[in-house]
Design an enzyme around this catalytic site. Sequence first.
Site, short mmCIF file in Angstrom:
data_model
loop_
_atom_site.label_atom_id
_atom_site.label_comp_id
_atom_site.label_asym_id
_atom_site.label_seq_id
_atom_site.Cartn_x
_atom_site.Cartn_y
_atom_site.Cartn_z
N ASP A 131 55.94 -44.26 87.52
CA ASP A 131 55.82 -44.44 88.96
C ASP A 131 55.15 -43.20 89.56
OD1 ASP A 131 56.52 -45.31 91.76
OD2 ASP A 131 57.72 -46.77 90.67
N HIS A 207 57.88 -43.77 96.44
CA HIS A 207 58.09 -45.00 95.67
C HIS A 207 58.84 -44.74 94.37
CE1 HIS A 207 56.82 -48.61 93.34
NE2 HIS A 207 56.61 -49.19 94.50
N SER A 540 58.45 -54.39 93.34
CA SER A 540 58.69 -53.03 92.87
C SER A 540 60.17 -52.67 92.91
CB SER A 540 57.97 -52.01 93.77
OG SER A 540 56.67 -51.79 93.35
#
Length: 764
Positions: A131, A207, A540
Amino acid sequence: MAPLLLLQFFFLIIFPCQISAHQTAKTYIVRVDTSSKPSVFPTHYHWYTAQFTEPTSILHVYDTVFHGFSAVLTPSQAASVIQHPSVLAAFEDRRRHLHTTRSPQFLGLRNQHGLWSESDYGSDVIIGVFDTGVWPERRSFSDLNLGPVPKRWRGTCETGVKFSIKNCNRKIIGARFFSKGHEAGASGFGGINETIEFKSPRDADGHGTHTASTAAGRHAFRASMEGYAPGIAKGVAPKARLAVYKVCWKDAGCFDSDILAAFDAAANDGVDIISISIGGSDGISSPYYLDPIAIGAYGAVSRGIFVSASAGNEGPSGLSVTNLAPWITTVGAGTIDRNFPAEVILGDGRKFTGVSLYAGEPLKGKMYPLIYPGKSGGLSASLCMENSLDPNSVRGKIVICDRGSSPRTAKGLVVKKAGGVGMILANGVTNGEGLVGDAHLIPACAVGSAAGDEIKAYLASNSTASATINFGGTEIGVKPAPVVASFSGRGPNGLNPEILKPDLIAPGVNILAAWTEAVGPTGLDSDTRKTEFNILSGTSMACPHVSGAAALLKSAHPDWSPAAIRSAMMTTASLIDNSMNPMIDESSKKPATPYDYGAGHLNLDLAMDPGLVYDLTDNDYVSFLCAIEYGPKTIQVITRSQVSCPMRKPLLENLNYPSITALFPTRLTGVSSKTFFRMVTNVGESNAVYRVRVEPPKGVKVSVKPERLVFSETTRRLGYYVTITVDSRNLVLDDSGAVFGSLSWVDGKHVVRSPIVVTQSDPL
């Protein structure tokens, strides 16, 4: 799709039509048959730099899940490299994109019993998260009361800008970053923008911190996002260890060459689970031999590493699911039973419910004039794009903005800059009634397309139209839930429709998890707020729920293969919501189908004890690749080792998958049937007896032989045949182009369920 450059003896060489002699260099990923390395070279690196390209051009050397290298080459150099007899394939590097605290309980997890206690919360399982990195100081990553780092861990803690060896601990046991593909400037990105990024595993985007803490965050008390979703934040596997692989960079995506290098490193480091919330950005799935996520995942799975990947956010249209390889567990998104209601109240008294995470000064019931810039200002104004609004007409008003083309929170910022006091964010037909909460910078409420149309109609017929917005905080116990999120990637599988994708869904809407200190909750440059947690939506967010679940299952059943873990999740998945009705699709409000949710919604307590599992080995996947008519050299690009397909082509239908999809030709006349073979392994009581229970799709006949499976101490694996028969006169496919049913094996304690999909399609 990436232009492919493939060895002329085995493949057609296809050059991108725009290549010319003066064209600038690009990054290529080159697959080499490493068994042909001349013995004069001590290492593969020496061979590559002597015979293929100069050392300064090489970005990564791959030796674990993939054999070969990535390098910056001019078109003429690339053409020369692919002529080399040891090169199996070469393809251009591509940029990918991210598929952007009640959820563990919503999965059926409770403290002290069931999966959490039996697996000691997954304490020795290592989850590798690919990520944007991690913000290691967050409470979610505390190593308090964790035992020593597992002895088998072979990874490292790479240091860099604002990331020292002290940022790793017994929770974050490893951290690496991969930037060479990104820095090589593929697609025009040159280097790392160090004004907004850290050249280290530290997360400048948020994220990666969010997904890592969703999978394995520790208990964090008094967690909330500016007062929303208050409570205890915790990941699905709070004691699992984290290994962070930063492959994505703020505002620049994630390059295939770096992702492949991370797969190589993670497999060598000793991770048990890989979580990858990344996918293609063009809605087109590349064939597996040109897809580094599929190739890297194959190498990982062949080493016993479970790989979960997000299904993409291009729903609700069909064929939108991504990450399709049958060795990957593909995860779609559902809602949870928590919402953040907001309300638009019109001047005529009508009220429309929407959602918002706005936490600033409220409007306190005051009515403001309404305006819809799209009525006269064209498309960009209707979407409230940058510089599209006229401050003279917007000032002091609540602005209706259409969803799409720019980030939802960015539209609010445009309205704020133009002097607007609030925003109503209206869905179009595409998003339907699917809503997600956002931490807006101005008073704002998102509404579905029906409400949006009614509010616009009210404005069009009323020159003094006015409105206000009220904010309702956090609502829990919402029904129905789960609902399939409208954005979640949908089947059928665009590469091989015989394999149902997605595999299952998990919580992916309004998920609270840890956040970076580098940016505010919207991620916008002008958002100066700092928050320990943030609430995000996307597949996600669903993917790390399954990664954490896999860690718990692996901890409780160390001998289970990645396929067995996936099978346990799929065959026990739930199809009903918390109002005891079949799950619905958020965008249409109609009952959802396996094209939307795969086998169903993750139900962890049941997955712990599935009774039977459908296992798969490398040989099964090779048979699958032979069945889809890949040649031996193409298969070797994926498998690394040389293979030979049998003279008699294997049947694609016989891949031992926990779902069954029967494809019949579109010009079907009369009666036609297909027979499937499946093998189940008993992982429950040794002397179990299972009986089959079939819910046939409408207008379809399903027969199973044998109808009873009798296991014993010596008989742990048994096979059965399923024959699906259709009559063209009775077969009526539904709106999605298929009909659906199921096959279950039942022993009085377990229900081992597989979806059945019957559709018509002609081979490409």
